[in-house]
Design an enzyme around this catalytic site. Structure first.
Site, PDB file in Angstrom:
ATOM      1  N   PHE A   1      -5.510   5.801  -0.760  1.00 31.79           N
ATOM      2  CA  PHE A   1      -4.590   4.661  -0.747  1.00 31.79           C
ATOM      3  C   PHE A   1      -4.591   3.987  -2.111  1.00 31.79           C
ATOM      4  CE2 PHE A   1      -5.711   5.032   3.715  1.00 31.79           C
ATOM      5  CZ  PHE A   1      -4.508   4.809   4.362  1.00 31.79           C
TER       6      PHE A   1
ATOM      7  N   TYR B   1      -9.216   7.888  10.340  1.00 32.08           N
ATOM      8  CA  TYR B   1      -8.788   8.256  11.697  1.00 32.08           C
ATOM      9  C   TYR B   1      -9.681   9.310  12.343  1.00 32.08           C
ATOM     10  CZ  TYR B   1      -4.791   5.431  10.573  1.00 32.08           C
ATOM     11  OH  TYR B   1      -3.993   4.369  10.216  1.00 32.08           O
TER      12      TYR B   1
ATOM     13  N   PHE C   1       2.133   9.604   3.533  1.00 31.77           N
ATOM     14  CA  PHE C   1       2.407   9.429   4.952  1.00 31.77           C
ATOM     15  C   PHE C   1       2.866   8.025   5.304  1.00 31.77           C
ATOM     16  CE2 PHE C   1      -2.172   8.915   4.393  1.00 31.77           C
ATOM     17  CZ  PHE C   1      -2.377   7.660   4.951  1.00 31.77           C
ATOM     18  N   ASP C   2       2.653   7.053   4.402  1.00 33.42           N
ATOM     19  CA  ASP C   2       3.086   5.694   4.708  1.00 33.42           C
ATOM     20  C   ASP C   2       3.080   4.858   3.436  1.00 33.42           C
ATOM     21  OD1 ASP C   2       3.962   3.611   6.307  1.00 33.42           O
ATOM     22  OD2 ASP C   2       2.002   3.156   7.149  1.00 33.42           O
TER      23      ASP C   2
ATOM     24  N   ILE D   1      -7.904   0.247   9.399  1.00 29.94           N
ATOM     25  CA  ILE D   1      -8.995   1.230   9.392  1.00 29.94           C
ATOM     26  C   ILE D   1     -10.222   0.644   8.675  1.00 29.94           C
ATOM     27  CG2 ILE D   1      -7.502   3.256   9.598  1.00 29.94           C
ATOM     28  CD1 ILE D   1      -7.847   3.715   6.583  1.00 29.94           C
TER      29      ILE D   1
ATOM     30  N   TYR E   1       0.827  -1.208   0.000  1.00 32.98           N
ATOM     31  CA  TYR E   1       0.000   0.000   0.000  1.00 32.98           C
ATOM     32  C   TYR E   1       0.861   1.258   0.000  1.00 32.98           C
ATOM     33  CZ  TYR E   1       1.339   0.451   4.845  1.00 32.98           C
ATOM     34  OH  TYR E   1       2.084   0.597   5.987  1.00 32.98           O
TER      35      TYR E   1
END
Length: 104
Positions: A89, A71, A30-31, A45, A19
């Site tokens: 994503f 979130y 962010f990731d 999530i 991902y």
């Protein structure tokens, strides 16, 4: 985004994904990485648990997830995700483990 040709993931399947997550501006990643988890069991999530049902091995999906399924009003305090953030994503299903299935 990219179709798959393998088996389709269903609720309770142990899946492995690659991902990349970004904020709604599309520029702030962010990731990124690989993760394995039981689908639909609250280990990720809610937007993933809902948005990845039916994804096929080899398929890549783009999920645009509203804050309540990500979130929420909290974001990640001290982290990269602000309050009430919509997240995007790109997720590729790498595998489904046929030996593992988590019942409800």
């Amino acid at each position: 985004v990219t179709p798959g040709a393998g088996a389709a993931a269903k609720d309770g399947d142990e899946i492995k994904v690659h991902y990349k997550g970004a904020l709604s501006d599309g520029n702030t990643v962010f990731d990124e990485g690989e993760l394995h988890f039981p689908l639909g069991r609250g280990h990720v999530i809610r937007g993933w648990d809902v948005g990845l049902v039916g994804i096929k091995v080899g398929e890549t999906r783009k999920l645009v997830i509203p804050a309540p399924l990500a979130y929420g009003k909290w974001g990640t305090p001290g982290g990269p995700i602000p309050k009430n953030a919509q997240l995007t994503f790109h997720i590729k299903l790498l595998s489904i483990d046929p030996e593992k299935h988590t019942p409800p």
